[in-house]
Scaffold this motif. Structure first.
Motif, PDB file in Angstrom:
ATOM      1  N   GLU A  34     -78.898 -10.635  -5.581  1.00  0.00           N
ATOM      2  CA  GLU A  34     -77.692 -10.264  -4.597  1.00  0.00           C
ATOM      3  C   GLU A  34     -78.464  -9.706  -3.460  1.00  0.00           C
ATOM      4  OE1 GLU A  34     -74.925  -7.539  -6.562  1.00  0.00           O
ATOM      5  OE2 GLU A  34     -74.510  -8.884  -8.189  1.00  0.00           O
ATOM      6  N   ILE A  35     -77.974 -10.293  -2.249  1.00  0.00           N
ATOM      7  CA  ILE A  35     -78.558  -9.905  -1.009  1.00  0.00           C
ATOM      8  C   ILE A  35     -77.408  -9.495  -0.068  1.00  0.00           C
ATOM      9  CG2 ILE A  35     -79.841 -10.996   1.055  1.00  0.00           C
ATOM     10  CD1 ILE A  35     -80.892 -13.148  -0.830  1.00  0.00           C
ATOM     11  N   GLU A  36     -77.469  -8.169   0.265  1.00  0.00           N
ATOM     12  CA  GLU A  36     -76.768  -7.610   1.369  1.00  0.00           C
ATOM     13  C   GLU A  36     -77.109  -7.948   2.652  1.00  0.00           C
ATOM     14  OE1 GLU A  36     -76.078  -3.020   1.950  1.00  0.00           O
ATOM     15  OE2 GLU A  36     -75.280  -3.648   0.213  1.00  0.00           O
ATOM     16  N   ILE A  37     -76.301  -8.367   3.162  1.00  0.00           N
ATOM     17  CA  ILE A  37     -76.597  -9.172   4.817  1.00  0.00           C
ATOM     18  C   ILE A  37     -75.249  -8.994   5.709  1.00  0.00           C
ATOM     19  CG2 ILE A  37     -76.861 -11.414   3.960  1.00  0.00           C
ATOM     20  CD1 ILE A  37     -79.161 -11.493   6.177  1.00  0.00           C
ATOM     21  N   GLN A  38     -74.916  -7.733   5.927  1.00  0.00           N
ATOM     22  CA  GLN A  38     -73.572  -7.832   6.427  1.00  0.00           C
ATOM     23  C   GLN A  38     -73.405  -8.499   7.835  1.00  0.00           C
ATOM     24  OE1 GLN A  38     -73.065  -3.521   6.477  1.00  0.00           O
ATOM     25  NE2 GLN A  38     -71.886  -3.650   4.451  1.00  0.00           N
ATOM     26  N   TYR A  39     -74.579  -8.616   8.643  1.00  0.00           N
ATOM     27  CA  TYR A  39     -74.461  -9.195   9.824  1.00  0.00           C
ATOM     28  C   TYR A  39     -73.917 -10.674   9.667  1.00  0.00           C
ATOM     29  CZ  TYR A  39     -79.267 -11.085   9.860  1.00  0.00           C
ATOM     30  OH  TYR A  39     -80.445 -11.687   9.869  1.00  0.00           O
ATOM     31  N   LEU A  40     -74.302 -11.375   8.605  1.00  0.00           N
ATOM     32  CA  LEU A  40     -73.999 -12.669   8.492  1.00  0.00           C
ATOM     33  C   LEU A  40     -72.926 -12.721   7.715  1.00  0.00           C
ATOM     34  CD1 LEU A  40     -77.411 -14.897   7.747  1.00  0.00           C
ATOM     35  CD2 LEU A  40     -76.083 -14.698   9.767  1.00  0.00           C
ATOM     36  N   SER A  41     -72.633 -11.995   6.301  1.00  0.00           N
ATOM     37  CA  SER A  41     -71.532 -12.485   5.754  1.00  0.00           C
ATOM     38  C   SER A  41     -70.336 -11.925   6.410  1.00  0.00           C
ATOM     39  CB  SER A  41     -71.572 -11.379   4.333  1.00  0.00           C
ATOM     40  OG  SER A  41     -71.783 -10.024   4.461  1.00  0.00           O
ATOM     41  N   GLN A  42     -70.358 -11.023   7.136  1.00  0.00           N
ATOM     42  CA  GLN A  42     -69.150 -10.498   8.075  1.00  0.00           C
ATOM     43  C   GLN A  42     -68.698 -11.569   9.031  1.00  0.00           C
ATOM     44  OE1 GLN A  42     -69.874  -6.551   9.130  1.00  0.00           O
ATOM     45  NE2 GLN A  42     -69.433  -5.878   6.952  1.00  0.00           N
ATOM     46  N   ARG A  43     -69.473 -12.524   9.270  1.00  0.00           N
ATOM     47  CA  ARG A  43     -69.127 -13.636  10.239  1.00  0.00           C
ATOM     48  C   ARG A  43     -68.030 -14.651   9.424  1.00  0.00           C
ATOM     49  NH1 ARG A  43     -71.678 -13.886  14.684  1.00  0.00           N
ATOM     50  NH2 ARG A  43     -71.214 -16.007  15.362  1.00  0.00           N
ATOM     51  N   VAL A  44     -68.340 -14.594   8.063  1.00  0.00           N
ATOM     52  CA  VAL A  44     -67.279 -15.204   7.337  1.00  0.00           C
ATOM     53  C   VAL A  44     -66.203 -14.649   7.008  1.00  0.00           C
ATOM     54  CG1 VAL A  44     -67.212 -16.306   4.926  1.00  0.00           C
ATOM     55  CG2 VAL A  44     -69.383 -16.408   5.923  1.00  0.00           C
ATOM     56  N   ASN A  45     -66.159 -13.215   6.573  1.00  0.00           N
ATOM     57  CA  ASN A  45     -64.961 -12.359   6.418  1.00  0.00           C
ATOM     58  C   ASN A  45     -65.568 -10.900   6.689  1.00  0.00           C
ATOM     59  OD1 ASN A  45     -63.168 -10.549   5.166  1.00  0.00           O
ATOM     60  ND2 ASN A  45     -62.398 -12.344   3.782  1.00  0.00           N
ATOM     61  N   PRO A  46     -64.865 -10.240   7.457  1.00  0.00           N
ATOM     62  CA  PRO A  46     -65.366  -8.890   7.940  1.00  0.00           C
ATOM     63  C   PRO A  46     -65.501  -7.857   6.714  1.00  0.00           C
ATOM     64  CG  PRO A  46     -63.451  -9.714   9.107  1.00  0.00           C
ATOM     65  CD  PRO A  46     -63.518 -10.671   8.193  1.00  0.00           C
ATOM     66  N   PHE A  51     -74.308 -12.292   0.116  1.00  0.00           N
ATOM     67  CA  PHE A  51     -74.618 -13.415  -0.597  1.00  0.00           C
ATOM     68  C   PHE A  51     -75.106 -13.470  -2.036  1.00  0.00           C
ATOM     69  CE2 PHE A  51     -74.254 -14.510   3.921  1.00  0.00           C
ATOM     70  CZ  PHE A  51     -73.188 -15.476   3.942  1.00  0.00           C
ATOM     71  N   LYS A  52     -74.709 -14.327  -2.902  1.00  0.00           N
ATOM     72  CA  LYS A  52     -75.547 -14.670  -3.807  1.00  0.00           C
ATOM     73  C   LYS A  52     -76.345 -15.546  -4.001  1.00  0.00           C
ATOM     74  CE  LYS A  52     -72.566 -11.832  -7.306  1.00  0.00           C
ATOM     75  NZ  LYS A  52     -71.598 -12.079  -8.369  1.00  0.00           N
ATOM     76  N   VAL A  53     -77.640 -15.337  -4.325  1.00  0.00           N
ATOM     77  CA  VAL A  53     -78.647 -16.703  -4.563  1.00  0.00           C
ATOM     78  C   VAL A  53     -78.742 -16.903  -5.886  1.00  0.00           C
ATOM     79  CG1 VAL A  53     -80.764 -17.694  -3.671  1.00  0.00           C
ATOM     80  CG2 VAL A  53     -79.213 -16.224  -2.238  1.00  0.00           C
ATOM     81  N   SER A  54     -78.380 -18.077  -6.580  1.00  0.00           N
ATOM     82  CA  SER A  54     -78.772 -18.425  -7.917  1.00  0.00           C
ATOM     83  C   SER A  54     -79.879 -19.249  -7.916  1.00  0.00           C
ATOM     84  CB  SER A  54     -77.419 -18.879  -8.626  1.00  0.00           C
ATOM     85  OG  SER A  54     -76.487 -18.053  -8.491  1.00  0.00           O
ATOM     86  N   LEU A  55     -80.945 -19.054  -8.746  1.00  0.00           N
ATOM     87  CA  LEU A  55     -82.167 -19.545  -8.707  1.00  0.00           C
ATOM     88  C   LEU A  55     -82.358 -20.046  -9.992  1.00  0.00           C
ATOM     89  CD1 LEU A  55     -84.500 -16.964  -6.948  1.00  0.00           C
ATOM     90  CD2 LEU A  55     -83.449 -18.906  -5.904  1.00  0.00           C
ATOM     91  N   TYR A  56     -82.188 -21.480  -9.952  1.00  0.00           N
ATOM     92  CA  TYR A  56     -82.422 -22.207 -11.384  1.00  0.00           C
ATOM     93  C   TYR A  56     -83.958 -22.703 -11.530  1.00  0.00           C
ATOM     94  CZ  TYR A  56     -77.294 -22.459 -10.877  1.00  0.00           C
ATOM     95  OH  TYR A  56     -76.188 -22.205 -10.640  1.00  0.00           O
ATOM     96  N   GLY A  57     -84.391 -22.389 -12.632  1.00  0.00           N
ATOM     97  CA  GLY A  57     -85.904 -22.754 -12.961  1.00  0.00           C
ATOM     98  C   GLY A  57     -86.578 -21.642 -12.604  1.00  0.00           C
ATOM     99  N   PHE A  58     -85.959 -20.622 -12.362  1.00  0.00           N
ATOM    100  CA  PHE A  58     -87.153 -19.394 -11.636  1.00  0.00           C
ATOM    101  C   PHE A  58     -88.173 -19.200 -12.522  1.00  0.00           C
ATOM    102  CE2 PHE A  58     -87.702 -14.725 -11.116  1.00  0.00           C
ATOM    103  CZ  PHE A  58     -87.942 -14.633 -10.035  1.00  0.00           C
ATOM    104  N   SER A  59     -89.401 -18.973 -11.898  1.00  0.00           N
ATOM    105  CA  SER A  59     -90.574 -18.467 -13.190  1.00  0.00           C
ATOM    106  C   SER A  59     -91.708 -18.339 -12.172  1.00  0.00           C
ATOM    107  CB  SER A  59     -90.816 -20.011 -14.114  1.00  0.00           C
ATOM    108  OG  SER A  59     -91.210 -21.124 -13.091  1.00  0.00           O
TER     109      SER A  59
END
Length: 156
Positions: A34-46, A51-59
């Motif tokens: 879970e990445i808190e990054i208001q300056y980008l996410s609030q461009r989508v919705n105030p 954002f959530k970054v789901s990593l598949y095959g993370f090792s």
């Protein structure tokens, strides 16, 4: 819509420059950041925070510390819970021999290091906003570029 190219996955973390990894956990077949990054996410919705970054095959996760004491040797932390125990601020990312490398600053002062390099391997990634909308690397790039273009115009 999964992002599968290693270079594109590395770019996700560069796009999220100055974002904080505030939570990390296993969910189904992925490892979620879970990445808190208001300056980008609030461009989508105030009202959005990140954002959530789901990593598949993370090792092969390794966090190589940057010691506060210049005479100390860096430590290599491989326990995922220990790596993400405190918030890590994303500085930049790159790709080295198909490993994602993310340079991070540690926001907590309770450790004997101030940040480090997080490296890991991954097969694919998926990025979602707070509503669950999934983004392509191109959409993330446009979102980021529009922010920085606006920032540059306002700071001339």
């Amino acid at each position: 819509m999964r992002i599968e190219e290693c270079e594109d996955i590395s770019d996700i973390f560069s796009i999220f420059h100055d974002g904080g990894i505030v939570a990390a956990y296993h969910q189904d077949e992925s490892f979620v950041l879970e990445i808190e990054i208001q300056y980008l996410s609030q461009r989508v919705n105030p009202e959005y925070n990140g954002f959530k970054v789901s990593l598949y095959g993370f090792s092969n996760a390794v966090f190589t510390t940057w010691p506060k004491d210049s005479k100390s040797n860096p430590k290599k932390i491989t326990n995922v819970k220990s790596i993400f125990k405190s918030e890590l601020e994303i500085l930049q990312a790159n790709l080295d021999d198909n490993k994602i490398e993310v340079l991070c600053e540690l926001l907590s002062s309770e450790y004997d290091y101030y940040g480090g390099k997080l490296s890991f391997t991954v097969n694919s990634a998926e990025v979602q906003d707070d509503s669950g909308k999934v983004y392509s690397i191109e959409e993330l790039g446009v979102l980021c570029k529009s922010y920085w273009d606006e920032w540059a115009a306002n700071n001339k």
